[in-house]
Design a protein around this motif. Structure first.
Motif, PDB file in Angstrom:
ATOM      1  N   ASP A  34       0.808  -1.223   0.000  1.00 22.58           N
ATOM      2  CA  ASP A  34       0.000   0.000   0.000  1.00 22.58           C
ATOM      3  C   ASP A  34       0.841   1.272   0.000  1.00 22.58           C
ATOM      4  OD1 ASP A  34      -2.031  -1.726   0.139  1.00 22.58           O
ATOM      5  OD2 ASP A  34      -2.541  -1.366   2.244  1.00 22.58           O
ATOM      6  N   ARG A  35       1.941   1.244   0.735  1.00 23.07           N
ATOM      7  CA  ARG A  35       2.704   2.499   0.890  1.00 23.07           C
ATOM      8  C   ARG A  35       3.966   2.527   0.021  1.00 23.07           C
ATOM      9  NH1 ARG A  35      -0.995   4.638   3.199  1.00 23.07           N
ATOM     10  NH2 ARG A  35      -1.630   4.268   5.353  1.00 23.07           N
ATOM     11  N   VAL A  36       4.860   1.583   0.272  1.00 23.31           N
ATOM     12  CA  VAL A  36       6.151   1.623  -0.427  1.00 23.31           C
ATOM     13  C   VAL A  36       5.940   1.555  -1.937  1.00 23.31           C
ATOM     14  CG1 VAL A  36       8.360   0.439  -0.728  1.00 23.31           C
ATOM     15  CG2 VAL A  36       7.320   0.577   1.533  1.00 23.31           C
ATOM     16  N   ALA A  37       4.957   0.729  -2.343  1.00 23.52           N
ATOM     17  CA  ALA A  37       4.737   0.543  -3.780  1.00 23.52           C
ATOM     18  C   ALA A  37       4.448   1.855  -4.493  1.00 23.52           C
ATOM     19  CB  ALA A  37       3.594  -0.442  -3.996  1.00 23.52           C
ATOM     20  N   ILE A  38       3.907   2.837  -3.748  1.00 24.51           N
ATOM     21  CA  ILE A  38       3.575   4.118  -4.383  1.00 24.51           C
ATOM     22  C   ILE A  38       4.825   4.767  -4.985  1.00 24.51           C
ATOM     23  CG2 ILE A  38       2.727   6.463  -3.961  1.00 24.51           C
ATOM     24  CD1 ILE A  38       0.899   5.286  -1.834  1.00 24.51           C
ATOM     25  N   LEU A  39       5.959   4.600  -4.297  1.00 23.55           N
ATOM     26  CA  LEU A  39       7.205   5.184  -4.824  1.00 23.55           C
ATOM     27  C   LEU A  39       7.523   4.592  -6.190  1.00 23.55           C
ATOM     28  CD1 LEU A  39       9.386   5.089  -1.590  1.00 23.55           C
ATOM     29  CD2 LEU A  39       8.357   7.093  -2.679  1.00 23.55           C
ATOM     30  N   GLY A  40       7.305   3.284  -6.324  1.00 21.65           N
ATOM     31  CA  GLY A  40       7.533   2.632  -7.606  1.00 21.65           C
ATOM     32  C   GLY A  40       6.585   3.157  -8.664  1.00 21.65           C
ATOM     33  N   THR A  41       5.339   3.346  -8.258  1.00 25.79           N
ATOM     34  CA  THR A  41       4.340   3.852  -9.198  1.00 25.79           C
ATOM     35  C   THR A  41       4.710   5.254  -9.664  1.00 25.79           C
ATOM     36  OG1 THR A  41       2.723   2.582  -7.954  1.00 25.79           O
ATOM     37  CG2 THR A  41       1.863   4.184  -9.537  1.00 25.79           C
ATOM     38  N   ILE A  42       5.157   6.086  -8.726  1.00 27.58           N
ATOM     39  CA  ILE A  42       5.541   7.461  -9.091  1.00 27.58           C
ATOM     40  C   ILE A  42       6.683   7.427 -10.108  1.00 27.58           C
ATOM     41  CG2 ILE A  42       6.617   9.585  -8.240  1.00 27.58           C
ATOM     42  CD1 ILE A  42       5.122   9.138  -5.600  1.00 27.58           C
ATOM     43  N   PHE A  43       7.652   6.569  -9.844  1.00 31.65           N
ATOM     44  CA  PHE A  43       8.800   6.468 -10.748  1.00 31.65           C
ATOM     45  C   PHE A  43       8.355   6.006 -12.145  1.00 31.65           C
ATOM     46  CE2 PHE A  43      12.147   3.470 -12.329  1.00 31.65           C
ATOM     47  CZ  PHE A  43      13.020   4.440 -12.767  1.00 31.65           C
ATOM     48  N   LEU A  44       7.508   4.968 -12.181  1.00 35.09           N
ATOM     49  CA  LEU A  44       7.052   4.474 -13.480  1.00 35.09           C
ATOM     50  C   LEU A  44       6.242   5.532 -14.221  1.00 35.09           C
ATOM     51  CD1 LEU A  44       6.027   0.756 -12.905  1.00 35.09           C
ATOM     52  CD2 LEU A  44       7.948   1.662 -14.211  1.00 35.09           C
ATOM     53  N   GLY A  46       6.656   8.684 -13.996  1.00 35.68           N
ATOM     54  CA  GLY A  46       7.625   9.658 -14.496  1.00 35.68           C
ATOM     55  C   GLY A  46       8.245   9.190 -15.793  1.00 35.68           C
ATOM     56  N   LEU A  47       8.617   7.915 -15.827  1.00 32.65           N
ATOM     57  CA  LEU A  47       9.217   7.377 -17.048  1.00 32.65           C
ATOM     58  C   LEU A  47       8.205   7.394 -18.192  1.00 32.65           C
ATOM     59  CD1 LEU A  47      11.323   4.311 -15.843  1.00 32.65           C
ATOM     60  CD2 LEU A  47      12.181   6.438 -16.800  1.00 32.65           C
ATOM     61  N   ARG A  48       6.986   6.962 -17.887  1.00 30.75           N
ATOM     62  CA  ARG A  48       5.970   6.929 -18.949  1.00 30.75           C
ATOM     63  C   ARG A  48       5.703   8.325 -19.471  1.00 30.75           C
ATOM     64  NH1 ARG A  48       2.626   2.854 -16.184  1.00 30.75           N
ATOM     65  NH2 ARG A  48       3.687   0.901 -16.602  1.00 30.75           N
ATOM     66  N   MET A  49       5.759   9.297 -18.574  1.00 28.86           N
ATOM     67  CA  MET A  49       5.490  10.679 -18.956  1.00 28.86           C
ATOM     68  C   MET A  49       6.403  11.138 -20.089  1.00 28.86           C
ATOM     69  SD  MET A  49       5.811  13.987 -16.481  1.00 28.86           S
ATOM     70  CE  MET A  49       7.589  14.050 -16.316  1.00 28.86           C
ATOM     71  N   ILE A  50       7.653  10.697 -20.043  1.00 28.98           N
ATOM     72  CA  ILE A  50       8.599  11.228 -21.040  1.00 28.98           C
ATOM     73  C   ILE A  50       8.666  10.388 -22.308  1.00 28.98           C
ATOM     74  CG2 ILE A  50      10.094  12.539 -19.517  1.00 28.98           C
ATOM     75  CD1 ILE A  50      11.865  10.135 -19.231  1.00 28.98           C
ATOM     76  N   ILE A  51       8.075   9.180 -22.298  1.00 30.46           N
ATOM     77  CA  ILE A  51       8.327   8.286 -23.420  1.00 30.46           C
ATOM     78  C   ILE A  51       7.877   8.857 -24.771  1.00 30.46           C
ATOM     79  CG2 ILE A  51       7.703   6.060 -24.440  1.00 30.46           C
ATOM     80  CD1 ILE A  51       7.867   4.906 -21.654  1.00 30.46           C
ATOM     81  N   VAL A  52       6.606   9.305 -24.862  1.00 32.50           N
ATOM     82  CA  VAL A  52       6.124   9.747 -26.172  1.00 32.50           C
ATOM     83  C   VAL A  52       6.911  10.961 -26.702  1.00 32.50           C
ATOM     84  CG1 VAL A  52       4.148  10.675 -27.437  1.00 32.50           C
ATOM     85  CG2 VAL A  52       3.884   8.643 -26.015  1.00 32.50           C
ATOM     86  N   PRO A  53       7.027  12.053 -25.921  1.00 32.15           N
ATOM     87  CA  PRO A  53       7.810  13.172 -26.463  1.00 32.15           C
ATOM     88  C   PRO A  53       9.279  12.821 -26.726  1.00 32.15           C
ATOM     89  CG  PRO A  53       7.103  13.623 -24.198  1.00 32.15           C
ATOM     90  CD  PRO A  53       6.391  12.391 -24.638  1.00 32.15           C
ATOM     91  N   ARG A 191      17.512  10.166 -12.265  1.00 31.73           N
ATOM     92  CA  ARG A 191      18.151  10.259 -10.948  1.00 31.73           C
ATOM     93  C   ARG A 191      17.343   9.572  -9.855  1.00 31.73           C
ATOM     94  NH1 ARG A 191      19.257  16.159 -10.046  1.00 31.73           N
ATOM     95  NH2 ARG A 191      19.539  16.706 -12.214  1.00 31.73           N
ATOM     96  N   PHE A 192      16.032   9.427 -10.093  1.00 31.60           N
ATOM     97  CA  PHE A 192      15.181   8.792  -9.078  1.00 31.60           C
ATOM     98  C   PHE A 192      15.115   7.271  -9.229  1.00 31.60           C
ATOM     99  CE2 PHE A 192      13.735  13.127  -9.592  1.00 31.60           C
ATOM    100  CZ  PHE A 192      13.753  13.568  -8.273  1.00 31.60           C
ATOM    101  N   THR A 193      15.851   6.751 -10.215  1.00 28.24           N
ATOM    102  CA  THR A 193      15.764   5.314 -10.473  1.00 28.24           C
ATOM    103  C   THR A 193      15.996   4.447  -9.228  1.00 28.24           C
ATOM    104  OG1 THR A 193      16.557   5.790 -12.680  1.00 28.24           O
ATOM    105  CG2 THR A 193      16.497   3.488 -12.055  1.00 28.24           C
ATOM    106  N   PRO A 194      17.031   4.694  -8.422  1.00 25.16           N
ATOM    107  CA  PRO A 194      17.255   3.808  -7.275  1.00 25.16           C
ATOM    108  C   PRO A 194      16.032   3.704  -6.366  1.00 25.16           C
ATOM    109  CG  PRO A 194      19.148   5.229  -7.607  1.00 25.16           C
ATOM    110  CD  PRO A 194      18.096   5.714  -8.553  1.00 25.16           C
ATOM    111  N   ILE A 195      15.358   4.825  -6.127  1.00 33.68           N
ATOM    112  CA  ILE A 195      14.177   4.785  -5.252  1.00 33.68           C
ATOM    113  C   ILE A 195      13.088   3.932  -5.897  1.00 33.68           C
ATOM    114  CG2 ILE A 195      12.387   6.181  -4.150  1.00 33.68           C
ATOM    115  CD1 ILE A 195      14.338   8.505  -4.167  1.00 33.68           C
ATOM    116  N   GLY A 196      12.868   4.165  -7.193  1.00 30.14           N
ATOM    117  CA  GLY A 196      11.834   3.407  -7.895  1.00 30.14           C
ATOM    118  C   GLY A 196      12.148   1.927  -7.905  1.00 30.14           C
ATOM    119  N   VAL A 197      13.402   1.609  -8.172  1.00 32.52           N
ATOM    120  CA  VAL A 197      13.807   0.211  -8.247  1.00 32.52           C
ATOM    121  C   VAL A 197      13.631  -0.486  -6.895  1.00 32.52           C
ATOM    122  CG1 VAL A 197      15.862  -1.241  -8.437  1.00 32.52           C
ATOM    123  CG2 VAL A 197      15.348   0.424 -10.216  1.00 32.52           C
TER     124      VAL A 197
END
Ligand code: ASP
Length: 412
Positions: A34-44, A46-53, A191-197
């Motif tokens: 419920d909690r920690v997973a949110i950090l992973g979701t935020i990171f993903l 972020g990555l998805r946000m930049i993919i198309v442009p 730069r946020f990859t380690p947290i997401g991973v």
């Protein structure tokens, strides 16, 4: 001294693993999911946000720098030859392994789930191929449909080079500018990859654990040894003999991307890191990488291709169905198509298995057998997918006469 990014990611990965196991041992699973997973979701996100442009600007600026139709055609031919050759090699390795180890013969595993929803999701291959031509390119971008977006960007970039001046220069500069901005933005998110991973690893282990792994051990060993063979023998041999690239130096250059692929299970989400590593660490030009990598992230999936073949053969073995040589060849061919059709997102390969099962008349419920361990195998095949994309980029860069490569044998 600042720790290098790939070390940060490696440490985060191990900490995530430990944390995941601890959550099962000390029963704080819900805190992780419920909690920690949110950090992973935020990171993903972020990555998805930049993919198309990132993809659009990188392909358009890449193609404008390739220039003539002749150069583009040559690059295209090399790229597709590489994709198909390595995917087929991977599938053949899988086929040999699954026939040698025979993980499903005499197996006694109960079905764990019904695959109805999976088969409902399975894309038809024909639709995938036709869908490459978007009826509305903006809609394709809005929906994040990679192949049509890439197709339109390639054409758009090419026709910029055919436009009269001053527009040609204006547009080239504009897309180059957007691309520079996207690279900066990408670096910021990376730069946020380690947290997401860390968060993604912890969640996966919390949800999967080791319990489900044992019954399907032989099957997993088959897939893993195939993947390992392809990753440490086949591709390094190609790197070394075709391009004189030092495979170890290249692996080191790619480590941040490979670890991210492993923990996100998504070649598309990893794409920004793959581009960064290939260009900055391995020294390939943006011209080559922006052509080979975005296409590769969606089309070239060696790990997935191998896995498709092994999984289909495993299911046949479990059901006691003997596939003829001809049928095995159909498995090989459909595994190739399935890997091309699979999106670069988690578990896309699992969905595509139904296409193969349908093609050789195996029971679709078979997917239920392998569902439980798919998450773990997904991580490994995704890393192999990205490893192959990046290897292809440096091989093609070398063949294009690029001189800035930092991973050639003798230079590292
Ligand atoms: N997750 C894989 C990838 O993104 C695709 C698959 O499920 O095989 O490369």
């Amino acid at each position: 001294m600042k720790l290098k990014l790939h070390w940060q990611i490696a440490i985060a990965l191990i900490l995530g693993l430990i944390f995941g196991f601890a959550s099962r041992a000390f029963h704080f699973e819900s805190f992780v999911t419920d909690r920690v997973a949110i950090l992973g979701t935020i990171f993903l996100r972020g990555l998805r946000m930049i993919i198309v442009p990132l993809i659009v600007s990188s392909i358009v600026s890449g193609v404008t720098s390739i220039g003539s139709a002749q150069n583009l055609g040559r690059m295209g031919l090399k790229t597709f030859t590489y994709y198909v050759t390595t995917s087929l090699l991977a599938i053949l390795v899988g086929l040999v392994m699954v026939n040698l180890i025979e993980p499903g013969v005499g197996a006694n595993v109960g079905l764990q789930a019904t695959p109805e929803q999976l088969s409902a999701n399975a894309q038809r291959l024909g639709d995938t191929l036709l869908g490459i031509i978007p009826t509305n390119p903006l809609q394709a971008m809005v929906n994040g449909d990679m192949l049509p977006t890439i197709f339109f960007s390639l054409l758009f970039g090419f026709f910029i080079t055919q436009a009269p001046s001053p527009y040609k220069q204006h547009l080239t500069d504009l897309f180059q500018g957007i691309f520079e901005v996207m690279m900066k933005l990408t670096n910021f998110i990376i730069r946020f990859t380690p947290i997401g991973v860390f968060a993604l690893m912890a969640r996966t282990i919390t949800q999967t654990g080791f319990d489900v792994i044992l019954p399907l051990g032989a099957y997993m060993v088959t897939v893993m040894s195939g993947l390992l063979f392809h990753a440490v023998i086949t591709l390094p041999a190609l790197l070394f003999f075709v391009a004189r690239v030092n495979p170890l130096a290249h692996a080191k250059a790619m480590s941040a991307a490979l670890l991210t692929a492993f923990s996100t299970s998504s070649s598309s989400a990893t794409l920004p890191l793959t581009m960064e590593c290939v260009e900055h660490n391995a020294g390939a030009s943006n011209k080559t990488s922006s052509f080979v990598l975005p296409l590769g992230a969606t089309i070239n999936m060696d790990g997935t291709a191998l896995y498709e073949c092994v999984a289909a053969m495993f299911i046949a073995q479990v059901y006691g169905i003997d596939l003829s040589f001809g049928q095995q060849m159909i498995v090989v061919f459909t595994a190739l198509l399935a890997s091309i059709g699979a999106a670069g997102i988690p578990m896309a390969g699992l969905v595509m298995i139904t296409v193969i099962l349908g093609a050789v008349g195996l029971p679709l419920e078979g997917v239920g057998l392998i569902l439980a361990v798919d998450r773990i195998l997904d991580m490994m095949r995704t890393a192999v997918n990205v490893w192959s994309d990046s290897s292809g980029t440096v091989i093609i860069a070398k063949s294009e006469g690029e001189t800035e490569l930092k991973v050639l044998s003798g230079t590292a």
